[in-house]
Design an enzyme around this catalytic site. Structure first.
Site, PDB file in Angstrom:
ATOM      1  N   ARG A   1     -11.652 -11.077  13.303  1.00 30.49           N
ATOM      2  CA  ARG A   1     -10.640 -12.219  13.234  1.00 30.49           C
ATOM      3  C   ARG A   1      -9.580 -12.544  13.983  1.00 30.49           C
ATOM      4  O   ARG A   1      -9.556 -13.610  14.336  1.00 30.49           O
ATOM      5  CB  ARG A   1     -10.627 -12.423  11.981  1.00 30.49           C
ATOM      6  CG  ARG A   1      -8.684 -11.689  11.602  1.00 30.49           C
ATOM      7  CD  ARG A   1      -8.707 -11.727   9.645  1.00 30.49           C
ATOM      8  NE  ARG A   1      -8.114 -13.482   9.775  1.00 30.49           N
ATOM      9  CZ  ARG A   1      -7.326 -13.744  10.050  1.00 30.49           C
ATOM     10  NH1 ARG A   1      -5.991 -12.421  10.507  1.00 30.49           N
ATOM     11  NH2 ARG A   1      -6.370 -14.952   9.855  1.00 30.49           N
TER      12      ARG A   1
ATOM     13  N   PRO B   1      -4.151   8.582   4.685  1.00 26.93           N
ATOM     14  CA  PRO B   1      -3.615   8.311   4.506  1.00 26.93           C
ATOM     15  C   PRO B   1      -1.726   9.138   5.532  1.00 26.93           C
ATOM     16  O   PRO B   1      -0.811   8.584   5.065  1.00 26.93           O
ATOM     17  CB  PRO B   1      -2.972   8.755   2.743  1.00 26.93           C
ATOM     18  CG  PRO B   1      -4.681   9.716   2.764  1.00 26.93           C
ATOM     19  CD  PRO B   1      -5.142   8.983   3.864  1.00 26.93           C
TER      20      PRO B   1
HETATM   21  N1  ADE Z   1      -8.001   6.910   3.263  1.00 24.37           N
HETATM   22  C1  ADE Z   1      -7.331   7.461   2.061  1.00 24.37           C
HETATM   23  N2  ADE Z   1      -5.774   6.857   1.778  1.00 24.37           N
HETATM   24  C2  ADE Z   1      -5.894   6.101   2.666  1.00 24.37           C
HETATM   25  C3  ADE Z   1      -5.439   5.564   3.421  1.00 24.37           C
HETATM   26  N3  ADE Z   1      -4.310   5.248   3.054  1.00 24.37           N
HETATM   27  N4  ADE Z   1      -5.623   4.436   4.516  1.00 24.37           N
HETATM   28  C4  ADE Z   1      -6.529   5.145   5.839  1.00 24.37           C
HETATM   29  N5  ADE Z   1      -7.260   5.898   5.495  1.00 24.37           N
HETATM   30  C5  ADE Z   1      -7.423   6.247   3.860  1.00 24.37           C
END
Ligand code: ADE
Length: 227
Positions: free
Chosen positions: A154, A85
């Site tokens: 894709r 994240p």
């Molecule tokens: N792992 C946990 N949350 C995530 C997210 N929003 N994007 C990518 N990996 C993650």
């Protein structure tokens, strides 16, 4: 394209056998290998995590298992993707860029993340990208990796039968910052609701204009930030 995925939950990637990804693999457009991070551990509990330096909740994935797993896979041409994240936001343009790579390695973190030294070390050996699905948190990198795998596969020429369905995507080449219009199929009437007459008219110019207009309306309603 060769793709390696490293995870402590390899079972997530059974889904690669389905749909578009499954077809890309059976057509040999993609070669996907799944690696269980715990296979490189040597202790009884197959440990991959430890407490964070500096304190705080949760556990951090240790550098050494990642090093052991990545060393035989990484080449200077590899792109190591760490879903997190705290990464840069995934966009269609980024998927497009990744779809032209020769070798992708997805490093699926869990818990509070992977020891930063793994990212720092491999950034000197190849390209490393930390990528986020969006401003929300899921439990680990596996689901994010599946999203990227499907999005990338894709876009590889030949994987999707009709290339027009790619260029007409929301965020695709033709629509750019406009979302896709509403779509309809048979029957012509369902529970008193009719298919818009213009779509039955056979007038391609009018249909294109109608779709563009509905796409714009939808963008304004659902994604005013794109306008
Ligand atoms: N792992 C946990 N949350 C995530 C997210 N929003 N994007 C990518 N990996 C993650």
């Amino acid at each position: 394209m060769k793709i390696d995925v490293i995870s402590i939950f390899p079972e997530y990637f059974e889904a690669r056998k389905l749909s578009i990804l499954g077809k890309a693999i059976s057509d040999k457009v993609l070669e996907v290998q799944i690696h269980d991070l715990r296979d490189v551990t040597e202790d009884k509990h197959r440990t991959v995590d430890d407490t964070p330096y500096g304190g705080g909740p949760g556990m951090v994935m240790m550098a050494e298992p990642w090093g052991k797993c990545l060393d035989p896979l990484v080449t200077p041409e590899s792109v190591v993707i760490v879903p997190t994240p705290s990464g840069t936001l995934l966009t269609q343009a980024l998927l497009q860029e990744l779809s032209t790579s020769q070798h992708l390695i997805f490093a699926c973190g869990r818990y509070e993340g992977i020891d930063q030294r793994v990212i720092d070390y491999y950034s000197k050996q190849c390209t490393v990208m930390e990528i986020s699905l969006g401003d929300y948190v899921v439990a680990g990198g596996e689901v994010a990796t599946l999203v990227m795998l499907e999005g990338i596969s894709r876009l590889i020429p030949g994987v999707v039968g009709n290339p027009d369905s790619i260029s007409e995507d929301s965020f695709g080449a033709d629509l750019q910052d406009s979302l896709e219009w509403p779509v309809y199929t048979k029957p012509q009437e369902w529970r008193g609701l009719e298919v818009p007459a213009v779509l039955l008219s056979g007038n391609h110019a009018q249909i294109a204009a109608w779709r563009a207009e509905r796409g714009k309306e939808k963008t304004k309603r659902n994604r005013p930030d794109l306008g």
